[in-house]
Design an enzyme around this catalytic site. Sequence first.
Site, PDB file in Angstrom:
ATOM      1  CE  LYS A 122      -2.068 -12.699  -8.513  1.00  0.00           C
ATOM      2  NZ  LYS A 122      -1.441 -12.490  -7.206  1.00  0.00           N
ATOM      3  CE  LYS A 142       5.519 -15.068  -6.300  1.00  0.00           C
ATOM      4  NZ  LYS A 142       4.224 -14.494  -5.880  1.00  0.00           N
TER       5      LYS A 142
END
Length: 377
Positions: A262, A163
Amino acid sequence: MQVNSIDLFRVAMPMKSVWRTAFSEMSDIDCVLVRLDLDGAVGWAETAPYAAPNYCGEWADGAFDVLRDWLAPALVGRKVPDSGVLQGFLKSFKGNQFAKSALDIAWWDARAKLDGKPLWQFIGGTSPKVTVGADIPVQDDSDSLIGEIAAALDAGFVRVKLKFRPGMGADTIRAVRRRFPDTVMHIDCNSGFTLDDLPLFRELDQCGLAMIEQPLGHDDLIDHANLQRELQTPICLDESIVSLDKVRKAIEIGAGRWVNLKVGRVGGLSNAIAIHDLCQHHQIPCWVGGMLESAVGQGPSLALATLPNIAYPNDIFPSARFYQQDLSEPEITLSGPSAVTAPDRPGHGFGPDPQRLEHVTIRHTRVTGETAGMQPA
Ligand code: MG
């Protein structure tokens, strides 16, 4: 095949530790679980847009409300023989992809159960064994980050995703690359940057990253296309991909070379499969992402990840990575180094333990034929 009833559970699942990204810091996963009765077969789904509309425009309480007041009543009591009919009943409602996905996924789970087949086989998966990677949230410093990566590699993971948020700088990634020169890795920017950061991305372009995930605005395509033209490193679109139509446009203008799929963000498994197929046709490889769901939410992602155009280790995690105890029993475990195997149980293979679900439920409602005709107050 008739939808007889839909139960909605607004849930907050405590995580083992705080998860830090470019958009928030979370200690719970806020989500909605759906239990859908299709001709007596029970399908389960979990949708996790999180507590606040920081990842996208949806949030868990909003998803619960729109499901209760509009989306679930549009299905209950209706004949839903296939997923196209289901999506047709939801079509007049704009947006709310996460909320819609819960109904779509629960329908697929129940439908596969009616045939007695594992979902991954029911949707045409090629092999139940799926390669998965490790994700590392934002750390306090480079040493911590390097320690986390070393632990992931020691555990056998074949790729790491870092991240990345404003302020970390290219030096952080250069230090990681020096320590791990051959590791397959990429950064996920969670839409934290703009085209003003082009000098930073030019530096990152020299770091041998497999891809740069969603560097720019959460609903942008055009700036991503402009950035992609400046970089050798492939851009992977994530937040921007909310529908088949958005993918078509992204491909048309060259907004990225990978797609993170997703099921929640695109409105369900039906749309995710259609996007997978369109990308395959255009030779855009995909991989499957997640929202740190329990096994109930990861089960459909696992099925999706068995499709043939999935070409990068997926964000599907052992339950123990984020939770002391998963909502589901059985939970998700590694079946080998960097691998998870889709179960051979009917449906996606995961449902909540009733006591654990009760423990984390904030509110619950049931939409039946009698309640579906009622308009919201
Ligand atoms: Mg992402």
